[in-house]
Enzyme design. Structure first.
Site, PDB file in Angstrom:
ATOM      1  N   ASP A  86       0.835  -1.207   0.000  1.00 26.60           N
ATOM      2  CA  ASP A  86       0.000   0.000   0.000  1.00 26.60           C
ATOM      3  C   ASP A  86       0.870   1.257   0.000  1.00 26.60           C
ATOM      4  OD1 ASP A  86      -2.393   1.366  -0.041  1.00 26.60           O
ATOM      5  OD2 ASP A  86      -2.668   1.295   2.136  1.00 26.60           O
TER       6      ASP A  86
ATOM      7  N   TRP B 263       2.785   7.982  -2.548  1.00 24.82           N
ATOM      8  CA  TRP B 263       4.173   8.136  -3.017  1.00 24.82           C
ATOM      9  C   TRP B 263       4.196   9.069  -4.218  1.00 24.82           C
ATOM     10  CZ3 TRP B 263       6.775   7.196  -7.575  1.00 24.82           C
ATOM     11  CH2 TRP B 263       8.178   7.070  -7.513  1.00 24.82           C
TER      12      TRP B 263
ATOM     13  N   HIS C 267       2.010   3.456  -9.156  1.00 19.23           N
ATOM     14  CA  HIS C 267       1.821   2.027  -9.448  1.00 19.23           C
ATOM     15  C   HIS C 267       2.985   1.483 -10.287  1.00 19.23           C
ATOM     16  CE1 HIS C 267      -1.943   2.348  -7.522  1.00 19.23           C
ATOM     17  NE2 HIS C 267      -2.572   2.981  -8.485  1.00 19.23           N
TER      18      HIS C 267
ATOM     19  N   GLU D  42     -12.367  -4.950  -3.841  1.00 16.34           N
ATOM     20  CA  GLU D  42     -12.989  -3.622  -3.642  1.00 16.34           C
ATOM     21  C   GLU D  42     -12.303  -2.539  -4.482  1.00 16.34           C
ATOM     22  OE1 GLU D  42     -12.155  -5.732  -1.013  1.00 16.34           O
ATOM     23  OE2 GLU D  42     -14.255  -6.352  -0.931  1.00 16.34           O
ATOM     24  N   ASN D  43     -11.142  -2.841  -5.074  1.00 14.53           N
ATOM     25  CA  ASN D  43     -10.423  -1.816  -5.846  1.00 14.53           C
ATOM     26  C   ASN D  43     -11.111  -1.449  -7.162  1.00 14.53           C
ATOM     27  OD1 ASN D  43      -7.193  -2.917  -4.645  1.00 14.53           O
ATOM     28  ND2 ASN D  43      -8.323  -1.107  -4.030  1.00 14.53           N
TER      29      ASN D  43
ATOM     30  N   ARG E 272       2.205  -4.850   6.116  1.00 19.04           N
ATOM     31  CA  ARG E 272       1.450  -3.851   5.361  1.00 19.04           C
ATOM     32  C   ARG E 272       2.270  -2.581   5.310  1.00 19.04           C
ATOM     33  NH1 ARG E 272      -4.783  -2.397   4.697  1.00 19.04           N
ATOM     34  NH2 ARG E 272      -4.523  -0.635   3.290  1.00 19.04           N
TER      35      ARG E 272
ATOM     36  N   ARG F 259      -4.708  -2.016   8.982  1.00 16.95           N
ATOM     37  CA  ARG F 259      -5.900  -2.829   8.749  1.00 16.95           C
ATOM     38  C   ARG F 259      -5.604  -3.917   7.728  1.00 16.95           C
ATOM     39  NH1 ARG F 259      -7.846   2.562   7.024  1.00 16.95           N
ATOM     40  NH2 ARG F 259      -7.355   2.811   4.814  1.00 16.95           N
TER      41      ARG F 259
HETATM   42  C1  IPE Z   1      -5.396  -2.768  -0.078  1.00 14.75           C
HETATM   43  O1  IPE Z   1      -5.104  -1.425  -0.249  1.00 14.75           O
HETATM   44  C2  IPE Z   1      -5.393  -3.472  -1.395  1.00 14.75           C
HETATM   45  C3  IPE Z   1      -4.105  -3.564  -2.089  1.00 14.75           C
HETATM   46  C4  IPE Z   1      -2.955  -3.106  -1.682  1.00 14.75           C
HETATM   47  C5  IPE Z   1      -4.151  -4.252  -3.335  1.00 14.75           C
HETATM   48  P1  IPE Z   1      -6.228  -0.322  -0.338  1.00 14.75           P
HETATM   49  O2  IPE Z   1      -5.532   0.979  -0.510  1.00 14.75           O
HETATM   50  O3  IPE Z   1      -7.239  -0.675  -1.378  1.00 14.75           O
HETATM   51  O4  IPE Z   1      -6.919  -0.427   1.098  1.00 14.75           O
HETATM   52  P2  IPE Z   1      -7.884   0.591   1.863  1.00 14.75           P
HETATM   53  O5  IPE Z   1      -8.983   0.953   0.909  1.00 14.75           O
HETATM   54  O6  IPE Z   1      -7.066   1.791   2.226  1.00 14.75           O
HETATM   55  O7  IPE Z   1      -8.339  -0.159   3.071  1.00 14.75           O
HETATM   56  C1  IPE Z   2      -1.702   0.237  -3.354  1.00 16.40           C
HETATM   57  O1  IPE Z   2      -1.455   1.584  -3.350  1.00 16.40           O
HETATM   58  C2  IPE Z   2      -1.912  -0.318  -4.739  1.00 16.40           C
HETATM   59  C3  IPE Z   2      -3.286  -0.807  -5.005  1.00 16.40           C
HETATM   60  C4  IPE Z   2      -4.265  -0.791  -4.167  1.00 16.40           C
HETATM   61  C5  IPE Z   2      -3.507  -1.337  -6.320  1.00 16.40           C
HETATM   62  P1  IPE Z   2      -2.630   2.646  -3.296  1.00 16.40           P
HETATM   63  O2  IPE Z   2      -3.021   2.985  -4.700  1.00 16.40           O
HETATM   64  O3  IPE Z   2      -3.746   2.164  -2.458  1.00 16.40           O
HETATM   65  O4  IPE Z   2      -1.906   3.865  -2.626  1.00 16.40           O
HETATM   66  P2  IPE Z   2      -2.519   4.903  -1.590  1.00 16.40           P
HETATM   67  O5  IPE Z   2      -3.073   4.134  -0.430  1.00 16.40           O
HETATM   68  O6  IPE Z   2      -3.594   5.662  -2.313  1.00 16.40           O
HETATM   69  O7  IPE Z   2      -1.358   5.764  -1.216  1.00 16.40           O
HETATM   70 MG    MG Z   3      -4.148   2.382  -0.464  1.00 20.56          MG
END
Ligand code: IPE
Ligand code: IPE
Ligand code: MG
Length: 258
Positions: free
Chosen positions: A27, A32, A44, A74-75, A195, A201
């Site tokens: 995450d 970043w 990414h 959920e993404n 994490r 979480r």
């Molecule tokens: C968890 O990260 C899923 C992945 C890293 C693939 P999220 O950024 O989606 O989690 P939440 O929404 O902050 O809980």
């Molecule tokens: C994790 O990084 C990658 C995926 C969930 C695919 P995030 O995109 O959730 O990064 P933040 O949490 O917004 O910084």
């Molecule tokens: Mg995230």
């Protein structure tokens, strides 16, 4: 229905200083990028490089399996453009990495509901899994469109189908049977969960499998995760006493006898 035994009883892991299986929620890519005034997608792209490095460090440090959360169920809620770029990155990473992984003896598997992915991505996944299927040096599991709740539901459905077909009775349903129908039922559960990105979480990652996993949270953003950050996590793990329900005294006695 083929029932596999719960892999490696948890108590066999008591003495382990190096985690055999690490599971990571990668995450912080978006933050970043934001810090650098770049689009989230640049985070990414940097995150994919971090994946490559992390696999190498884990192999080097004697870890045997790594599960990476790449895309949660959920993404899909994210902006369509970000989702589309994440899918493209997945395709290109598979294209560029599979042969390298294969040469290093790494078996790659994707866990999650891949049925909704494009034909192109599904083919790349199938190819990667087929090419690396017989490797046994290291297991790399990529969780894509994965959710811990989804996993438990899909396992329950398979068990219900067997019940409806008259192949099992209600009394046959136990932890081992459910475990056998979950994703990666053949690999011991993660010893260490990491994490990155500062949140504390689980975000619907491995729910069943993390029951006795040691949890480690770090503020390091995923693209910045490097060998020393991994060493910090592994060092923290090496100091933990895993008890699995026993008392600390019982564990001390078991480990001194071992
Ligand atoms: C968890 O990260 C899923 C992945 C890293 C693939 P999220 O950024 O989606 O989690 P939440 O929404 O902050 O809980
Ligand atoms: C994790 O990084 C990658 C995926 C969930 C695919 P995030 O995109 O959730 O990064 P933040 O949490 O917004 O910084
Ligand atoms: Mg995230």
């Amino acid at each position: 229905m083929t029932e596999t035994r719960t892999p490696v009883p948890d108590t066999e892991n008591l003495n382990r200083l190096v985690p055999m299986h690490i599971a990571i929620i990668m995450d912080g890519n978006g933050r970043w990028a934001k810090k650098r005034l770049l689009p989230r997608t640049a985070g990414h792209t940097a995150g994919v490089k971090s994946v490559r490095r992390t696999v190498e460090y884990c192999v080097k440090k004697g870890v045997k399996a790594l599960t990476l959360f790449a895309f949660s169920s959920e993404n899909w809620r994210r902006p369509a453009e970000e989702v589309s770029i994440l899918m493209q990155l997945f395709v290109s990473a598979l294209e560029s990495e599979v042969q390298k992984l294969h040469k290093q003896g790494i078996r790659l598997r994707v866990i999650g509901d891949t049925s909704v992915f494009s034909v192109k991505l599904r083919r790349k996944i199938e190819d990667a899994e087929r090419i690396t299927a017989n490797n046994d040096r290291f297991d790399l599991l990529i969780a894509a469109n994965y959710g811990g709740r989804w996993d438990i539901v899909q396992a329950t459905r398979k068990i219900c189908a067997e019940f409806s077909a008259g192949n099992i009775e209600a009394d046959d349903i136990n932890e081992d049977l459910l475990q056998s129908q979950l994703s990666f039922s053949d690999i011991p559960h993660p010893d260490l969960f990491i994490r990155t990105g500062g949140e504390s979480r689980i975000s619907n990652f491995l729910l069943w499998h993390l029951a006795y996993t040691e949890l480690y949270f770090t503020p390091v953003l995923w693209p910045d995760f490097n060998e020393s950050a991994l060493e910090d996590a592994m060092h923290d793990f090496s100091k933990r006493q895993r008890r699995f329900g026993y008392t600390g005294e019982q564990i001390a006695q078991m480990t001194s006898n071992a």
